[in-house]
Write an enzyme that holds these catalytic residues in place. Structure first.
Site, short mmCIF file in Angstrom:
data_model
loop_
_atom_site.label_atom_id
_atom_site.label_comp_id
_atom_site.label_asym_id
_atom_site.label_seq_id
_atom_site.Cartn_x
_atom_site.Cartn_y
_atom_site.Cartn_z
N LYS A 41 9.45 -4.25 -5.20
CA LYS A 41 8.83 -2.99 -5.62
C LYS A 41 9.30 -2.66 -7.04
O LYS A 41 10.48 -2.86 -7.37
CB LYS A 41 9.25 -1.87 -4.66
CG LYS A 41 8.55 -0.54 -4.91
CD LYS A 41 9.00 0.54 -3.91
CE LYS A 41 8.20 1.83 -4.07
NZ LYS A 41 8.64 2.88 -3.13
N SER A 61 4.68 5.24 -0.84
CA SER A 61 4.57 4.77 -2.21
C SER A 61 4.68 3.24 -2.36
O SER A 61 4.21 2.70 -3.36
CB SER A 61 5.67 5.41 -3.06
OG SER A 61 6.95 4.99 -2.63
N SER A 120 7.74 6.16 2.66
CA SER A 120 7.14 5.22 1.71
C SER A 120 7.27 3.74 2.08
O SER A 120 6.69 2.89 1.41
CB SER A 120 7.75 5.43 0.32
OG SER A 120 7.21 6.58 -0.27
#
Lengths: 484, 493
Positions: free
Chosen positions: B78, B157, B181
């Site tokens: 990420k 997210s 997330s």
């Protein structure tokens, strides 16, 4: 004793509280491993944490915590076993995180007390409200480039102790004495080097005035004063300014002010209305700081002897005045010097010689005790010669001057220069006889009732002996000859 | 090479050890998959050269018998993680081009254990969002499609992470979970996502959103793979003061423990108005699976659940408003030149932060302001304590809690973007675990009538990730979820 200030309309009482920022003596910063050494090249002592790079996290430096605890103990303050670090949020170019990590509601150290010995012999107790740990900011330089500011982050994140007093001081002199005493305690403890020129110790001064016994007046805060002289100047200026405003029918604005070192005046920086909203909240990157009682006990047991303890011994056992004792104990080195010099000697006499002659000579020559050639043993030796009558106090001053110059022993100088006091009554009598013989007229006048002339004869005999005659014996023998 | 892409990480490890496949082969296959799925916009940076170097090094270690836990396994990261020498932007314009000199602890742990870095994955800007639609790089696309062929969000997210793993463009991926997330995108993409206990994974080197809630965790296609990656990435880190010095049990050993005799709580408050009927049905199905496997299902009450979302949307923005103050144009990242410092700040932050990030900074600044602090921030912290107490008392009687992962399946890109409050509701089941610091796992349990995956969530006691893996394995076996997304690498479309 009264500290009241006379205005046009009557007397005013000055109320002063201080916030002192003391840089913690530690090798590394409060939340990063970067070094704290003074004088490094700009931005040389900056870690990723200090520069607030993305994803960086603070980790508390336990040595800074211990230093704060030691300081708290030295101020006879309560140590809070649980304290909390908060973020104080504001934007500035030399504050990389956009917040300062400080302690807001739960500081590491609570209430304590500081004792002041004033020159007039009185003692004042100043309350300490709290001590907390916080990060220093960096340095902005606006004069290095026509349109840009330069930023040095070396100081960023260095540990500071903010030590907040109660509004217990009543004069600029007390405020200066407070800072001097605080600095003394910090230096004894080794928790701050107290170097005001390098910015290791600086004070924000809160000043207000009121009619004696009335409620507190509105205060102003003058920021970032880095010398004792500036502290006193700023207070004196503020007091005069505030009294004038009130006596002219005006009101004091609660505001933050800046001190101008070139003019000795203060000017408004921002008013209460413009005050930042710092949006304090507990720093979620740090857990509450929990200190085991055992650690406090351990630090307490290892605490060095502090100025007040030594001072109490000096006044109690040695009979020194509180003020002399306070002066001697202000620096640990001075106190140690005194203890060594006065061992086995007349303690009060040694104290006099230190505070008057030694400190005077150091001041005059711009030396410190560390540079001084006169060792404690040598000063003790000098006092010893006075005590046993080898030399007079007057001769001793000359001997001291020679010692200060050469670093030689008092006895050696006395020997070399033949300064030994003459206590042989026969020799003194010979000198007296000569003086009386050459001043027959004065002898007659004296015997005719002009008593005052006795001093003249003493002076003449001392002169004849080059100051070496034992003054007590001169007195005694002279009186016998003249009056006998 | 599509066979290589369908191997689980555990199977790939075995094949690498036996010499059936090589690490460079596996990595090459995944780099091809990354390229093939590029239209999904899951990657914001591909580190092909580095991947091949790391794979070669892995192969050497496998040969010399020094293989780490995930030796040779291709991993996506990420973009919230700082990776040394690789641009790390949190998918924000304000960090455009920012290349750290340092490696986050979690990714360093993964590389130490032999992981191979494929690149950086799309996410919501500063991890603020539930659809990966706030990214400065544009939305990441879910490889799953409904019948109408409309592009769906992968959730957020960590949308790019979940989508990449689901699309076979990464075998494993890191995520972070502040309010759901990891778990919500895992559910939207039909894969397994774990948010470990707060303190389990170091936050050092991860761009902070809300420090007291942020936790890193693994994405995988199977429960066993997830346990493997978790084992590799977790651990105490003295550089993070909130990192827990708690021993990490053997998570792989927990996989086959079963649930016999376990008490599983079903919270009454998680039945909500307007909830998708299929979500409720799946939840009941999950309970039945666990009962059949020998667990005792117990109805429990978590009375303060309804206050979790409002409390979260005060605490998280409050912390974010302060955490994001460092992006000021002074030292790194974007700077919009101006005549004064204040104008430079304003210009830089206005241009660098997207709308959602600005919204949260404003909310956070507001709730911390003098006069509002007590009414908002302090009250939210009280609510947070009550929510923690709800869980504490529940865990006196149950070993874990079963809930739906999300109120709905994945939604179309752009659909809800104009209504922040509706978007925030995506996190309604996941947020309480962040507020209480608990571990939570989301895993696929079935498809809805549109053919989109739906997930279940298992919540556990602090530091009891092991039980979640035991329970997750049972659900995984019972659900036998074998559906695959249309837009996967090597797929039909």
């Amino acid at each position: 004793m009264s500290n009241l200030v006379e205005g046009r309309t009557g007397e005013w009482e000055v109320v002063i509280g201080l916030e002192v920022h003391a840089q913690v003596a530690s090798n590394a910063k409060l939340f990063s491993g970067a070094p704290t050494a003074f004088g490094a090249d700009p931005n040389a002592n900056v870690s990723l944490v200090d520069a607030a790079m993305p994803g960086m996290l603070p980790v508390i430096n336990q040595e800074c915590v211990r230093q704060a605890i030691r300081t708290g103990l030295g101020l006879k303050a309560e140590i809070n076993l649980v304290s909390v670090f908060d973020r104080k949020n504001y934007f500035y170019a030399d504050l990389p995180q956009g917040y300062q990590i400080s302690q807001y509601k739960q500081p590491i150290v609570g209430e304590g007390v500081l004792r002041l010995d004033m020159p007039d012999g009185t003692t004042r107790e100043i309350g300490i409200e709290r001590l907390h740990l916080e990060q220093d900011a960096g340095k902005s330089m606006h004069d290095q480039h026509p349109s840009k500011s330069y930023i040095d982050l070396n100081r960023t994140g260095v540990a500071l102790m903010e030590i907040v007093s109660r509004p217990d001081m009543r004069s600029a002199a007390e405020a200066a004495a407070y800072v001097r005493k605080l600095r003394s305690i910090l230096r004894y403890l080794g928790t701050c080097d107290g170097n005001m020129e390098e910015g290791s110790l600086r004070a924000d001064v809160n000043v207000s005035v009121r009619r004696p016994g009335a409620e507190f007046g509105t205060r102003t805060e003058t920021k970032n004063l880095n010398s004792l002289r500036f502290i006193q100047q700023a207070i004196d200026y503020e007091v005069a300014r505030q009294i004038e405003i009130i006596e002219d029918g005006g009101e004091i604005d609660q505001e933050t002010r800046l001190f101008d070192t070139s003019t000795g005046t203060t000017r408004a920086m921002r008013s209460k209305e413009d005050a930042h909203d710092y949006r304090y909240f507990p720093d979620p990157d740090l857990l509450p700081l929990v200190i085991p009682q055992a650690e406090v006990d351990e630090l307490s047991a290892a605490l060095p002897e502090l100025p007040d303890q030594i001072r109490d011994r000096l006044t109690g056992e040695y009979g020194l005045s509180a003020y002399d004792a306070a002066v001697i104990t202000e620096e640990r080195e001075t106190a140690a010097y005194y203890e060594a010099a006065s061992a086995g000697r007349d303690r009060k006499l040694v104290a006099n010689w230190m505070t008057v002659e030694l400190f005077g000579a150091l001041n005059k020559s711009g030396q410190t005790l560390a540079d001084c050639k006169v060792t404690p043993a040598a000063l003790g030796g000098l006092v010893g010669l006075i005590e046993d009558g080898t030399i007079s106090g007057k001769i001793a001053k000359d001997v001291f001057a020679a010692m200060f110059e050469s670093g030689k022993d008092a006895a050696a100088i006395v020997e070399e220069q033949g300064l030994k006091q003459v206590s042989d009554s026969g020799a003194i009598e010979v000198m007296i006889d000569e003086v009386l013989a050459t001043n027959q007229d004065k002898v007659a006048e004296y015997r005719g009732g002009k008593d005052k002339l006795f001093g003249f004869f003493v002076g003449q005999v001392m002169k004849a002996s080059k100051g070496q005659a034992n003054p007590g014996m001169v007195n005694q023998l002279l009186r016998a000859k003249l009056d006998g | 090479m599509s066979d290589l892409l369908s191997l689980s990480a555990v199977a790939a490890r075995a094949a690498l050890e036996s010499g059936e496949i090589s690490a460079p082969e596996l990595t090459t296959a995944y780099l091809g998959a990354v390229e093939e799925t590029a239209p999904l916009n899951n990657y914001v940076a591909v580190t092909a050269d580095r991947a091949l170097e790391m794979a070669a090094a892995s192969q050497a270690r496998i040969k010399s018998g020094e293989a780490g836990l995930i030796e040779g396994i291709p991993v996506g990261v990420k973009d919230l993680f700082c990776t040394a020498g690789v641009v790390s932007t949190a998918c924000s314009r304000i960090l455009e081009g920012f290349t750290p000199t340092y490696e986050s602890t979690v990714t360093a742990n993964l590389w130490r254990e032999g992981g191979v870095m494929l690149g950086k994955l799309n996410c919501d800007e500063f991890a603020m969002g539930s659809g990966n639609e706030t990214s400065a790089f544009g939305p990441a696309i879910n490889p799953w499609q409904g019948g109408d062929g409309v592009d769906l969000v992968p959730g957020g997210s960590s949308g790019g992470s979940a989508a990449a793993v689901a699309a076979r463009a990464a075998l494993l991926a890191t995520g972070t979970d502040t309010g759901g997330s990891i778990r919500q995108p895992a559910a939207f993409c039909g894969i397994v996502g774990m948010k470990p206990t707060y303190g389990r994974c170091s936050r050092w080197g991860i761009v902070a959103f809300a420090s007291s809630l942020d936790q890193a965790g693994p994405f995988s296609r199977t429960v066993a793979d997830n346990a493997l990656m978790m084992q590799a990435m977790a651990g105490h880190d003295p550089k993070d003061s909130t990192s827990a010095d708690a021993p990490l049990p053997d998570l792989m050993a927990a996989l086959d423990k079963g649930v016999k005799g376990m008490k599983i709580g079903v919270p009454a408050e998680y039945v909500m108005d307007g909830m998708d009927g299929e979500v409720v049905a799946l939840w009941e199905q999950g309970q039945a699976w666990l009962r059949d496997a020998g667990a005792e299902l117990v109805e429990i009450s978590l009375p303060h659940t309804k206050y979790a979302l409002p409390a979260y949307y005060i605490i998280a923005p409050a912390e974010a408003s302060s955490n994001l103050a460092r992006y000021d144009g002074v030292r790194y990242g974007l700077r919009v030149e101006a005549d004064s410092l204040d104008e430079m700040y304003a210009g830089t932050r206005a241009a660098g932060f997207g709308e959602e990030v600005q919204r949260r900074i404003l909310i956070g600044t507001y709730v911390l302001s003098a006069g509002y602090y007590d009414a908002y921030y302090l009250k939210a912290q009280k609510v947070r304590r009550l929510i923690k107490q709800d869980f504490d008392s529940a865990f006196e009687t149950v070993d874990a809690i079963l809930t739906p992962a999300t109120p709905t399946a994945a939604f179309p890109v752009g659909r809800k973007v104009d209504d922040p409050v509706t978007n925030y509701l995506n996190d309604v089941f996941t947020v309480p675990a962040n507020l209480a610091g608990l571990p939570g796992m989301a895993l696929p349990a079935g498809l809805n009538s549109d053919g989109l995956p739906l997930g279940l969530q298992i919540l556990g006691r602090p530091f009891d990730e092991a039980s979640l893996y035991s329970i997750g394995r049972v659900i995984e076996d019972a659900a036998a979820f074998s559906a695959v997304p249309q837009r996967r690498a090597g797929g039909a479309s």
